[in-house]
Scaffold this motif. Structure first.
Motif, PDB file in Angstrom:
ATOM      1  N   ILE A  34       0.872  -1.303  -0.021  1.00 26.73           N
ATOM      2  CA  ILE A  34      -0.029  -0.076  -0.001  1.00 26.73           C
ATOM      3  C   ILE A  34       0.844   1.210  -0.070  1.00 26.73           C
ATOM      4  CG2 ILE A  34      -1.658   1.297   1.471  1.00 26.73           C
ATOM      5  CD1 ILE A  34      -2.636  -1.178   2.230  1.00 26.73           C
ATOM      6  N   LYS A  35       0.573   2.168  -0.781  1.00 27.27           N
ATOM      7  CA  LYS A  35       1.178   3.494  -0.881  1.00 27.27           C
ATOM      8  C   LYS A  35       0.649   4.382   0.424  1.00 27.27           C
ATOM      9  CE  LYS A  35       3.598   2.560  -4.405  1.00 27.27           C
ATOM     10  NZ  LYS A  35       4.759   2.002  -4.444  1.00 27.27           N
ATOM     11  N   LYS A  36       1.238   4.987   1.167  1.00 24.84           N
ATOM     12  CA  LYS A  36       0.816   5.781   2.153  1.00 24.84           C
ATOM     13  C   LYS A  36       1.075   7.050   2.116  1.00 24.84           C
ATOM     14  CE  LYS A  36       1.492   2.006   5.724  1.00 24.84           C
ATOM     15  NZ  LYS A  36       1.936   1.406   6.800  1.00 24.84           N
ATOM     16  N   LEU A  37       0.225   7.886   2.052  1.00 18.64           N
ATOM     17  CA  LEU A  37       0.150   9.474   1.702  1.00 18.64           C
ATOM     18  C   LEU A  37       0.326  10.318   3.064  1.00 18.64           C
ATOM     19  CD1 LEU A  37      -2.243   9.883  -1.168  1.00 18.64           C
ATOM     20  CD2 LEU A  37       0.431   9.136  -1.389  1.00 18.64           C
ATOM     21  N   VAL A  38       1.185  11.320   2.943  1.00 17.54           N
ATOM     22  CA  VAL A  38       0.970  12.348   4.030  1.00 17.54           C
ATOM     23  C   VAL A  38       0.576  13.653   3.123  1.00 17.54           C
ATOM     24  CG1 VAL A  38       2.325  13.453   5.760  1.00 17.54           C
ATOM     25  CG2 VAL A  38       2.567  11.112   5.652  1.00 17.54           C
ATOM     26  N   LEU A  39      -0.171  14.245   3.535  1.00 15.80           N
ATOM     27  CA  LEU A  39      -0.697  15.522   3.061  1.00 15.80           C
ATOM     28  C   LEU A  39      -0.498  16.613   3.900  1.00 15.80           C
ATOM     29  CD1 LEU A  39      -4.265  14.601   1.749  1.00 15.80           C
ATOM     30  CD2 LEU A  39      -2.266  14.285   0.503  1.00 15.80           C
ATOM     31  N   PHE A  40       0.093  17.800   3.415  1.00 12.92           N
ATOM     32  CA  PHE A  40       0.533  19.076   4.263  1.00 12.92           C
ATOM     33  C   PHE A  40      -0.667  20.065   3.785  1.00 12.92           C
ATOM     34  CE2 PHE A  40       4.265  16.408   4.221  1.00 12.92           C
ATOM     35  CZ  PHE A  40       4.994  16.771   5.372  1.00 12.92           C
ATOM     36  N   VAL A  41      -1.031  20.733   4.714  1.00 13.40           N
ATOM     37  CA  VAL A  41      -2.241  21.802   4.611  1.00 13.40           C
ATOM     38  C   VAL A  41      -2.071  22.974   5.629  1.00 13.40           C
ATOM     39  CG1 VAL A  41      -3.658  19.975   3.945  1.00 13.40           C
ATOM     40  CG2 VAL A  41      -3.644  20.795   6.111  1.00 13.40           C
ATOM     41  N   SER A  42      -2.784  23.940   5.089  1.00 10.78           N
ATOM     42  CA  SER A  42      -2.640  24.843   6.217  1.00 10.78           C
ATOM     43  C   SER A  42      -3.966  25.947   6.175  1.00 10.78           C
ATOM     44  CB  SER A  42      -1.386  26.218   5.983  1.00 10.78           C
ATOM     45  OG  SER A  42      -1.759  26.509   4.290  1.00 10.78           O
ATOM     46  N   GLY A  43      -4.922  25.553   5.282  1.00  5.46           N
ATOM     47  CA  GLY A  43      -6.093  26.322   5.152  1.00  5.46           C
ATOM     48  C   GLY A  43      -7.456  25.384   5.283  1.00  5.46           C
ATOM     49  N   SER A  44      -8.247  25.656   4.228  1.00  7.53           N
ATOM     50  CA  SER A  44      -9.644  24.895   4.488  1.00  7.53           C
ATOM     51  C   SER A  44      -9.884  23.496   4.043  1.00  7.53           C
ATOM     52  CB  SER A  44     -10.691  25.651   3.420  1.00  7.53           C
ATOM     53  OG  SER A  44     -10.255  25.544   1.953  1.00  7.53           O
ATOM     54  N   GLY A  45      -8.608  23.096   3.537  1.00  4.07           N
ATOM     55  CA  GLY A  45      -8.624  21.547   3.307  1.00  4.07           C
ATOM     56  C   GLY A  45      -9.358  20.923   1.848  1.00  4.07           C
ATOM     57  N   THR A  46      -9.756  21.818   0.933  1.00  2.60           N
ATOM     58  CA  THR A  46     -10.571  21.646  -0.167  1.00  2.60           C
ATOM     59  C   THR A  46      -9.526  20.631  -0.926  1.00  2.60           C
ATOM     60  OG1 THR A  46      -9.791  23.571  -1.002  1.00  2.60           O
ATOM     61  CG2 THR A  46     -11.978  23.523  -0.109  1.00  2.60           C
ATOM     62  N   ASN A  47      -8.420  20.989  -1.055  1.00  7.07           N
ATOM     63  CA  ASN A  47      -7.405  20.003  -1.735  1.00  7.07           C
ATOM     64  C   ASN A  47      -7.250  18.841  -1.191  1.00  7.07           C
ATOM     65  OD1 ASN A  47      -6.991  21.813  -4.013  1.00  7.07           O
ATOM     66  ND2 ASN A  47      -4.977  22.695  -2.782  1.00  7.07           N
ATOM     67  N   MET A  48      -7.052  18.622   0.090  1.00 14.31           N
ATOM     68  CA  MET A  48      -7.062  17.443   0.842  1.00 14.31           C
ATOM     69  C   MET A  48      -8.439  16.585   0.870  1.00 14.31           C
ATOM     70  SD  MET A  48      -8.121  16.184   4.445  1.00 14.31           S
ATOM     71  CE  MET A  48      -9.084  17.367   4.725  1.00 14.31           C
ATOM     72  N   GLU A  49      -9.348  17.416   0.580  1.00  8.63           N
ATOM     73  CA  GLU A  49     -10.840  16.554   0.732  1.00  8.63           C
ATOM     74  C   GLU A  49     -10.920  15.831  -0.863  1.00  8.63           C
ATOM     75  OE1 GLU A  49     -15.285  17.045   2.337  1.00  8.63           O
ATOM     76  OE2 GLU A  49     -14.160  18.922   1.397  1.00  8.63           O
ATOM     77  N   LYS A  50     -10.430  16.462  -1.688  1.00  8.43           N
ATOM     78  CA  LYS A  50     -10.371  16.113  -3.217  1.00  8.43           C
ATOM     79  C   LYS A  50      -9.508  14.873  -3.359  1.00  8.43           C
ATOM     80  CE  LYS A  50     -12.324  20.152  -5.557  1.00  8.43           C
ATOM     81  NZ  LYS A  50     -13.600  19.719  -5.423  1.00  8.43           N
ATOM     82  N   ILE A  51      -8.529  14.963  -2.967  1.00 10.27           N
ATOM     83  CA  ILE A  51      -7.334  13.887  -2.921  1.00 10.27           C
ATOM     84  C   ILE A  51      -8.024  12.743  -2.243  1.00 10.27           C
ATOM     85  CG2 ILE A  51      -5.179  13.171  -1.998  1.00 10.27           C
ATOM     86  CD1 ILE A  51      -4.319  15.941  -2.435  1.00 10.27           C
ATOM     87  N   PHE A  52      -8.704  12.840  -0.956  1.00 12.72           N
ATOM     88  CA  PHE A  52      -9.184  11.607  -0.081  1.00 12.72           C
ATOM     89  C   PHE A  52     -10.255  11.246  -1.308  1.00 12.72           C
ATOM     90  CE2 PHE A  52     -12.716  10.176   2.438  1.00 12.72           C
ATOM     91  CZ  PHE A  52     -12.024   9.217   3.125  1.00 12.72           C
ATOM     92  N   GLU A  53     -11.324  11.905  -1.746  1.00 15.74           N
ATOM     93  CA  GLU A  53     -12.259  11.251  -2.541  1.00 15.74           C
ATOM     94  C   GLU A  53     -11.723  10.798  -3.844  1.00 15.74           C
ATOM     95  OE1 GLU A  53     -15.747  11.389  -2.168  1.00 15.74           O
ATOM     96  OE2 GLU A  53     -15.160  12.248  -0.174  1.00 15.74           O
ATOM     97  N   TYR A  54     -10.651  11.252  -4.379  1.00 11.65           N
ATOM     98  CA  TYR A  54     -10.147  10.517  -5.448  1.00 11.65           C
ATOM     99  C   TYR A  54      -9.543   9.097  -4.979  1.00 11.65           C
ATOM    100  CZ  TYR A  54      -7.114   9.575  -9.488  1.00 11.65           C
ATOM    101  OH  TYR A  54      -6.283   8.962 -10.493  1.00 11.65           O
ATOM    102  N   PHE A  55      -8.932   9.101  -3.819  1.00  9.44           N
ATOM    103  CA  PHE A  55      -8.362   7.506  -3.582  1.00  9.44           C
ATOM    104  C   PHE A  55      -9.041   6.727  -2.664  1.00  9.44           C
ATOM    105  CE2 PHE A  55      -4.562  10.163  -4.529  1.00  9.44           C
ATOM    106  CZ  PHE A  55      -3.774   9.122  -5.400  1.00  9.44           C
ATOM    107  N   LYS A  56     -10.173   7.087  -2.128  1.00  5.82           N
ATOM    108  CA  LYS A  56     -10.845   6.426  -1.219  1.00  5.82           C
ATOM    109  C   LYS A  56     -11.247   5.201  -1.469  1.00  5.82           C
ATOM    110  CE  LYS A  56     -15.859   8.161  -1.896  1.00  5.82           C
ATOM    111  NZ  LYS A  56     -16.628   8.928  -1.390  1.00  5.82           N
ATOM    112  N   ASN A  57     -11.629   4.810  -2.612  1.00  9.49           N
ATOM    113  CA  ASN A  57     -11.983   3.372  -3.201  1.00  9.49           C
ATOM    114  C   ASN A  57     -10.782   2.705  -3.773  1.00  9.49           C
ATOM    115  OD1 ASN A  57     -14.736   3.507  -2.379  1.00  9.49           O
ATOM    116  ND2 ASN A  57     -14.945   4.987  -4.003  1.00  9.49           N
ATOM    117  N   ILE A  58      -9.569   3.347  -3.800  1.00  9.93           N
ATOM    118  CA  ILE A  58      -8.229   2.496  -4.083  1.00  9.93           C
ATOM    119  C   ILE A  58      -7.751   2.036  -3.014  1.00  9.93           C
ATOM    120  CG2 ILE A  58      -6.108   2.802  -5.452  1.00  9.93           C
ATOM    121  CD1 ILE A  58      -7.490   5.234  -6.818  1.00  9.93           C
ATOM    122  N   GLU A  59      -7.689   0.467  -2.840  1.00  8.88           N
ATOM    123  CA  GLU A  59      -6.987  -0.242  -1.789  1.00  8.88           C
ATOM    124  C   GLU A  59      -5.522   0.078  -1.653  1.00  8.88           C
ATOM    125  OE1 GLU A  59      -8.409  -4.120  -1.791  1.00  8.88           O
ATOM    126  OE2 GLU A  59     -10.599  -3.606  -1.754  1.00  8.88           O
TER     127      GLU A  59
END
Length: 75
Positions: free
Chosen positions: A3-28
């Motif tokens: 499994i590829k483990k991701l670490v996300l760096f953010v500083s604001g609202s998290g819209t990019n983080m949320e989109k990344i999460f949605e993109y990968f949520k069904n990819i095991e």
């Protein structure tokens, strides 16, 4: 391959983080393991909690302390 483990760096609202999460949520083969944030008021921290993503709030000094950040990421 593992499994590829991701670490996300953010500083604001998290819209990019949320989109990344949605993109990968069904990819095991991909897991978002940690959200690193330097802003205690960032809405991204709330979103991370809602999505059950571990988060790490760091200050400026710790951000530039590579061993601190590395140790936290590797937990």
């Amino acid at each position: 391959m593992g499994i590829k483990k991701l670490v996300l760096f953010v500083s604001g609202s998290g819209t990019n983080m949320e989109k990344i999460f949605e993109y990968f949520k069904n990819i095991e083969a991909v897991s978002i393991e940690l959200l690193v944030c330097n802003n205690k008021k960032a809405y991204a921290l709330t979103k991370a909690r809602e999505l059950n993503i571990r988060s790490l709030l760091i200050n400026k000094e710790n951000f530039y302390n590579s061993s601190f950040v590395s140790n936290e990421i590797l937990k």
